[in-house]
Design an enzyme around this catalytic site. Structure first.
Site, short mmCIF file in Angstrom:
data_model
loop_
_atom_site.label_atom_id
_atom_site.label_comp_id
_atom_site.label_asym_id
_atom_site.label_seq_id
_atom_site.Cartn_x
_atom_site.Cartn_y
_atom_site.Cartn_z
N TYR A 120 0.86 -1.20 0.00
CA TYR A 120 0.00 0.00 0.00
C TYR A 120 0.89 1.24 0.00
O TYR A 120 1.76 1.40 0.85
CB TYR A 120 -0.88 -0.04 1.25
CG TYR A 120 -2.05 0.92 1.30
CD1 TYR A 120 -2.17 2.00 0.44
CD2 TYR A 120 -3.06 0.73 2.24
CE1 TYR A 120 -3.25 2.86 0.51
CE2 TYR A 120 -4.15 1.59 2.32
CZ TYR A 120 -4.24 2.65 1.46
OH TYR A 120 -5.32 3.50 1.54
N CYS A 121 0.68 2.11 -0.98
CA CYS A 121 1.37 3.41 -1.06
C CYS A 121 2.89 3.20 -1.08
O CYS A 121 3.41 2.47 -1.92
CB CYS A 121 0.93 4.31 0.09
SG CYS A 121 1.50 6.03 -0.03
N VAL A 122 3.63 3.82 -0.16
CA VAL A 122 5.09 3.72 -0.17
C VAL A 122 5.55 2.28 0.02
O VAL A 122 6.60 1.88 -0.50
CB VAL A 122 5.70 4.63 0.91
CG1 VAL A 122 5.22 4.26 2.30
CG2 VAL A 122 7.22 4.58 0.88
N GLY A 156 4.03 -0.17 -1.31
CA GLY A 156 3.88 -0.72 -2.65
C GLY A 156 5.08 -0.36 -3.51
O GLY A 156 5.57 -1.20 -4.29
N PHE A 172 -1.83 -1.21 -3.89
CA PHE A 172 -2.86 -0.22 -3.56
C PHE A 172 -2.24 1.17 -3.71
O PHE A 172 -1.31 1.54 -3.00
CB PHE A 172 -3.33 -0.38 -2.11
CG PHE A 172 -4.08 -1.65 -1.81
CD1 PHE A 172 -4.52 -2.50 -2.80
CD2 PHE A 172 -4.36 -1.98 -0.48
CE1 PHE A 172 -5.21 -3.66 -2.50
CE2 PHE A 172 -5.06 -3.14 -0.17
CZ PHE A 172 -5.48 -3.99 -1.18
#
Length: 577
Positions: free
Chosen positions: A310-312, A314, A339
């Protein structure tokens, strides 16, 4: 008792002011435009201050101002104010007083006119570096939001009415709210004490089965008799607490995934302190993600895992996959889900505004003790949506003294984490500023070069249509780098609500397109829209990758395998400030 009613203007007054306004407009037309046409074009150097552009902007502003005064003084004969769709939806001015009471209607219209011309002035700047222009526009929008008449007691009818209604008690309550926030150095966004981890947040049953100086690994208890053989490990961003994916039970992605028959693990990152001053990206890849993947494989005796970033996290998962590919270990990750994650930062949106030499120097100074206080990052993210996440609370809770509304998402948003200073600075420099991850071999993890084009792992990419942190166009660029089978899904809403969208809520929608296309615009042109949550689509995709199931016993139950339970979920790291 004296009559304090303001007299209506006489017909003679209206005729006089109409003559004045008309004369002013005539003067502008006769002198302003003629003068502008006589001014030679400005050279490229200094074009930012092109007098012709400046005078043209002034003329337009004065013309709109004259119309504004005409509507105020003689509303029956003046052209009505034409709101843009965005202005009509502006929640700050939804109270009827802003349209029904002439003075406040005038303030509202004045504000919109000035705001519109300020932004047009920025757009008209020539000879300015594009990034600098974006910085100017962002600062201008922030200034516009700050000077809204809704933010000041004397120009907000609702605040004035509240003061009268409460005999000043609302001002005292608002002052108390403000002083409390000043004392703790962070703006309050939801009712304090309304939420507690393990009581009404992060309630999915599970155990901490491993703890390292960097993370805790939580394994969740199965609720189905059989589970998919390939387990799922979730890497949330260390910028925030992991329980964004385990809010109240009805919103919990983790709980929902367990109900689908997945053996779910989540990494709970440690909030940085002085002991983590030397932590860099290599640590989050090697001693974070790869270590956690190997731990789950060893614990359950399986070859592969499904991984979510998710985000960073990811962004980091992409680096992890690239490293594993070069080392010949791609089989450790059966599938990867992203994500709202970016790997190519060439169109990374408003956050790039905060990445210049001055900002990087400031961050370096703030991290002198080895970590960056999470309140700094929280303030930065709040600035991206200042109207909703800053000024909304100034008006409601400071000026009007209203009580805070309980909201689990805002409780999580305020539950900040500290960041390793060295790594955070290099993250902003190497990725946001220099975009090194997008170029094969520019970055390496403990000697292993990172090349995203080596990734052939089956991939599911989710982006948010209204994401202001990881714009959909930026997330889309993953499709230009990965070489394996990939499914891209565009979800309604933004960085959080676009992800945390349980099927039972029946909210938003998502788009898919089975055709191979090159751009996000092409994707949308041929996309199929489905109402509701994308979670079931993801679950079907996971099953299509590997549908094999096993009995939910032995090591599939937290604490029953070779790693004994250390404590109940959600663990200790998530509670550490």
């Amino acid at each position: 008792m004296a009559d304090t009613t303001t007299p209506l203007p006489s017909l003679e007054d209206l005729q006089h002011w109409t003559w004045v306004l008309g004369k002013a407009q005539q003067m502008m037309l006769e002198h302003g435009i003629d003068l502008m046409e006589q001014v030679p074009a400005a050279p490229a150097f200094g074009a930012m201050f092109d007098p012709a552009a400046q005078m043209r902007a002034s003329a337009n502003f004065w013309a709109d101002t004259m119309q504004l005064w005409q509507r105020f003084l003689d509303p029956e004969h003046a052209a009505p104010f034409e709101e843009t769709p965005e202005q009509a939806r502006d929640k700050r001015f939804k109270a009827p007083q802003w349209r029904e009471e002439p003075v406040f209607d005038f303030l509202r219209q004045s504000y919109f006119v000035i705001a519109d011309h300020l932004l047009k002035g920025v757009d008209a700047l020539d000879g300015v570096d594009p990034k600098q222009k974006e910085q100017i526009r962002f600062a201008t929008k922030g200034f516009i939001d700050a000077v809204s008449p809704t933010n000041f007691p004397a120009t907000n009818p609702q605040v004035l009415e509240k003061i009268v209604e409460t005999k000043g008690e609302s001002l005292l309550k608002g002052l108390q709210n403000m002083l409390s926030d000043v004392a703790k150095g962070q703006m309050t966004q939801t009712a304090e004490g309304a939420f507690e981890l393990g009581r009404n947040l992060a309630m999915t049953p599970g155990k901490v089965v491993k703890r390292t100086p960097l993370y805790e690994l939580i394994q969740y208890s199965p609720v189905t008799k059989q589970v998919y053989e390939t387990p799922l490990i979730i890497f949330p961003p260390w910028i925030n607490r992991f329980y964004i994916l385990d809010l109240t039970p009805e919103k919990s992605f983790i709980g929902w995934a367990v109900e689908q028959g997945l053996t779910v693990f989540v990494v709970s990152w440690k909030s940085a302190d002085a002991t983590m001053k030397d932590v860099v990206w290599d640590d989050y890849v090697e001693r974070g993600q790869i270590d956690a993947i190997d731990t789950v494989r060893d614990l359950l005796g399986v070859e592969s895992v499904h991984a979510i970033g998710y985000c960073v996290a990811g962004t980091t998962l992409a680096a992890t996959l690239a490293v594993l590919a070069v080392r010949g270990q791609s089989e450790k990750v059966r599938s990867a889900t992203f994500f709202t994650a970016q790997v190519d930062f060439s169109e990374a949106g408003d956050l790039t505004i905060f990445v210049d030499d001055d900002q990087l120097a400031l961050i370096k100074s703030l991290g002198a003790e080895g970590f960056l206080d999470g309140r700094y990052m929280a303030a930065t993210f709040n600035l991206l949506r200042g109207r909703d996440l800053i000024w909304n609370y100034v008006t409601n809770n400071y000026l009007m003294g209203q009580d805070y509304v309980p909201f689990d998402l805002l409780h999580w948003n305020s539950d900040v984490t500290n960041l390793p200073a060295t790594w955070h600075l290099s993250y902003l420099t190497d990725l946001y500023r220099d975009n090194k991850l997008a170029v094969p071999g520019l970055l390496s993890i403990e000697g292993t070069p990172v090349d995203l084009t080596k990734i052939t792992t089956p991939t599911y990419v989710q982006a948010g249509r209204e994401d202001h942190i990881a714009p959909a166009a930026s997330v889309w660029k993953i499709t230009h780098h990965f070489k394996g089978p990939l499914k891209f899904v565009l979800a309604g809403s933004g960085h959080i609500a676009g992800v945390v969208n349980p099927p039972a809520a029946g909210k938003y929608q998502y788009w898919v397109n089975d055709q191979k296309v090159e751009t996000l615009a092409e994707f949308m042109a041929g996309a199929r829209e489905t109402k509701g949550s994308w979670w079931p689509d993801w679950a079907e995709w996971i099953e299509s990758v590997d549908a094999t199931k096993v009995d939910a016993k032995g090591a599939r139950v937290p604490g029953k395998g070779k790693f004994k339970a250390l404590e109940d979920a959600p663990g200790s790291y998530v509670r550490t400030r």
